[in-house]
Design a protein around this motif. Structure first.
Motif, PDB file in Angstrom:
ATOM      1  N   ASP A 150      -8.906  38.586  29.694  1.00  0.00           N
ATOM      2  CA  ASP A 150      -9.961  38.908  28.613  1.00  0.00           C
ATOM      3  C   ASP A 150      -9.325  39.499  27.376  1.00  0.00           C
ATOM      4  OD1 ASP A 150     -11.706  37.625  29.889  1.00  0.00           O
ATOM      5  OD2 ASP A 150     -12.828  39.645  30.618  1.00  0.00           O
TER       6      ASP A 150
ATOM      7  N   GLN B 292      -8.695  39.982  35.645  1.00  0.00           N
ATOM      8  CA  GLN B 292      -9.598  39.452  34.752  1.00  0.00           C
ATOM      9  C   GLN B 292      -9.625  40.163  33.162  1.00  0.00           C
ATOM     10  OE1 GLN B 292     -11.757  36.728  34.809  1.00  0.00           O
ATOM     11  NE2 GLN B 292     -11.982  37.322  32.885  1.00  0.00           N
ATOM     12  N   ILE B 293      -9.501  41.648  33.339  1.00  0.00           N
ATOM     13  CA  ILE B 293      -9.491  42.293  32.185  1.00  0.00           C
ATOM     14  C   ILE B 293      -8.107  42.001  31.383  1.00  0.00           C
ATOM     15  CG2 ILE B 293      -9.258  44.841  31.209  1.00  0.00           C
ATOM     16  CD1 ILE B 293     -10.480  45.601  33.996  1.00  0.00           C
TER      17      ILE B 293
ATOM     18  N   ASP C 162     -15.158  44.285  36.567  1.00  0.00           N
ATOM     19  CA  ASP C 162     -13.876  43.441  36.407  1.00  0.00           C
ATOM     20  C   ASP C 162     -12.781  43.982  36.991  1.00  0.00           C
ATOM     21  OD1 ASP C 162     -15.563  41.750  35.071  1.00  0.00           O
ATOM     22  OD2 ASP C 162     -14.732  42.010  32.941  1.00  0.00           O
TER      23      ASP C 162
ATOM     24  N   ARG D 192     -12.080  49.508  25.847  1.00  0.00           N
ATOM     25  CA  ARG D 192     -12.575  48.190  26.275  1.00  0.00           C
ATOM     26  C   ARG D 192     -12.226  47.966  27.831  1.00  0.00           C
ATOM     27  NH1 ARG D 192     -10.492  47.093  20.960  1.00  0.00           N
ATOM     28  NH2 ARG D 192      -8.667  46.578  21.857  1.00  0.00           N
TER      29      ARG D 192
ATOM     30  N   ARG E 158     -19.148  48.559  21.956  1.00  0.00           N
ATOM     31  CA  ARG E 158     -18.282  47.524  21.603  1.00  0.00           C
ATOM     32  C   ARG E 158     -18.636  47.190  20.148  1.00  0.00           C
ATOM     33  NH1 ARG E 158     -19.966  42.962  25.977  1.00  0.00           N
ATOM     34  NH2 ARG E 158     -19.566  41.725  24.425  1.00  0.00           N
TER      35      ARG E 158
ATOM     36  N   ALA F 125     -14.667  47.515  30.733  1.00  0.00           N
ATOM     37  CA  ALA F 125     -14.743  46.146  31.886  1.00  0.00           C
ATOM     38  C   ALA F 125     -14.615  46.759  33.152  1.00  0.00           C
ATOM     39  CB  ALA F 125     -13.434  45.458  31.364  1.00  0.00           C
TER      40      ALA F 125
END
Length: 209
Positions: free
Chosen positions: A171, A167-168, A163, A154, A71, A158
């Motif tokens: 986000d 939810q992903i 996740d 990303r 990240r 996740a």
């Protein structure tokens, strides 16, 4: 005069402050920022970047193995990142080297040795224990990870964090259909057919023993 910024991301106050004070003593022209989590480090990078060096604790509470490294690497670009950790097994060091870190600094070594390693990295060098050798399997996984776009990476991180698609999507601020499209591309590039296989394949890279 400010020469540059260095970021220390470590949730252990004594280690963080010891390194911070030592760097300031040797490099009075540098600003040394500190963070106690990946989220705090991301906020500092977005607000204060670019940085000359990031010292990153592997065991930050929101790191998810090397997920935090990836990240921050995405945000920092070419800024060197050195991993600092008390877990200095050969596999850990080899994985750190394979993912493209600039160095591995063991928390078990004296502070002077850590600062000496930081000096080498700031000068453009790399610092790894001499016993660390290349790990061809990890290197292969790294190349597959590099084939993913930033958004796909990303999504994969996740997934590894447990996740669900909904939810992903929330986000990342996209639709679930977009997440499904990313997943299809991820599976194709990794050579797998489902999310479980993708997570199992990348686990050695994200969470080495």
């Amino acid at each position: 005069m400010t020469i540059g910024r260095i970021l220390i991301a470590d949730d252990h106050p004594l280690i963080r402050e010891g390194i911070q004070l030592s760097i300031r003593a040797r490099h009075p022209g540098h600003i040394v920022d500190v963070a106690g989590s990946i989220a705090e480090a991301e906020a500092l990078v977005q607000r204060n970047g670019p940085y000359k060096l990031l010292l990153l604790d592997y065991e930050l509470p929101d790191a998810n193995g090397f997920g935090g490294f990836f990240r921050l690497q995405h945000l920092l670009g070419r800024t060197p990142i050195a991993i600092i950790s008390a877990h200095d097994s050969e596999q850990m060091v080899a994985t750190t080297q394979a993912v493209g870190a600039a160095g591995f600094l063991s928390k078990r070594q004296p502070l002077d040795a850590t600062i000496a390693g930081i000096e080498i990295i700031l000068a453009g060098g790399r610092v790894f224990p001499t016993s660390a050798g290349p790990d061809t399997h990890i290197d292969m996984l790294r190349k597959r990870l590099d084939s993913l776009s930033g958004a796909q990476r990303r999504v994969l991180l996740a997934l590894a964090g447990g996740d669900l698609n909904k939810q992903i999507a929330a986000d990342l601020g996209v639709s679930e259909a977009t997440i499904k499209a990313h997943l299809s591309a991820i599976f194709r590039k990794l050579g797998v057919t489902n999310r479980t296989q993708a997570i199992l394949m990348m686990r050695p890279l994200l969470q080495p023993s």
